[in-house]
Design a protein around this motif. Structure first.
Motif, short mmCIF file in Angstrom:
data_model
loop_
_atom_site.label_atom_id
_atom_site.label_comp_id
_atom_site.label_asym_id
_atom_site.label_seq_id
_atom_site.Cartn_x
_atom_site.Cartn_y
_atom_site.Cartn_z
N UNK A 1 -5.64 -3.21 -2.78
CA UNK A 1 -4.44 -4.17 -3.43
C UNK A 1 -3.85 -3.30 -3.95
N UNK A 2 -4.34 -2.75 -5.12
CA UNK A 2 -4.01 -2.71 -6.09
C UNK A 2 -4.08 -0.68 -6.48
N UNK A 3 -5.45 -0.07 -5.76
CA UNK A 3 -5.19 0.98 -5.90
C UNK A 3 -4.76 1.52 -4.94
N UNK A 4 -4.92 1.41 -3.83
CA UNK A 4 -4.64 2.67 -2.42
C UNK A 4 -5.33 2.84 -1.33
N UNK A 5 -7.03 1.90 -1.74
CA UNK A 5 -7.72 2.45 -1.15
C UNK A 5 -7.70 1.67 -0.06
N UNK A 6 -8.88 2.63 1.56
CA UNK A 6 -8.55 1.80 2.79
C UNK A 6 -9.89 1.03 3.06
N UNK A 7 -10.21 0.41 3.73
CA UNK A 7 -12.09 -0.39 4.71
C UNK A 7 -12.42 1.55 5.72
N UNK A 8 -13.55 1.84 4.65
CA UNK A 8 -14.01 2.70 6.02
C UNK A 8 -15.88 2.43 6.17
#
Length: 131
Positions: free
Chosen positions: A117-124
């Motif tokens: 949410x805060x850092x912009x990573x996406x699940x992989x």
């Protein structure tokens, strides 16, 4: 609150070991983290209020296109003020500037909202073997 975010900023081992102990809930260590990051990391970000280390993130890498966020930590009294997300934002920018194509992170479930949410990573999909 005025926080300075410094890429490859100086820190002393006592300060980083105390912050690590607070962040990860263990007794203070006496590790030479200064030597470790200088030997193995693309860089790191120090968050400082005046001269006090209040946050840190390490960016390890493979020497090519993959970088890895490690040991994101913020002093308890500075949490929930955007310090952690700014540490990661600086790390993202510097990894990109170094030519990295991917920035990886792994984390415990309770940090999912922070990283996604805060850092912009996406699940992989990823794998892990406990050694």
């Amino acid at each position: 609150m005025t926080i300075a975010y410094v890429w490859r900023g100086h820190f002393d081992n006592a300060a980083i070991n105390a912050l690590h102990a607070e962040g990860f809930g263990h007794a203070p260590m006496e590790d030479d983290l200064w030597a470790q990051v200088n030997r193995h990391s693309l860089g790191w970000v120090c968050a400082k209020e005046n001269d006090e280390l209040v946050g840190f993130v390490n960016v390890a890498w493979d020497g090519s296109v993959h970088a890895f966020v490690l040991d994101t930590m913020v002093a308890e009294r500075f949490r929930r003020r955007g310090v952690g997300s700014e540490l990661v934002a600086v790390a993202v920018g510097q990894a990109r500037a170094a030519g990295c194509e991917w920035l990886h992170v792994d984390f415990d479930d309770d940090l999912k909202d922070f990283y996604f949410g805060s850092c912009g990573f996406r699940p992989t999909h990823a794998g892990l073997i406990a050694l």
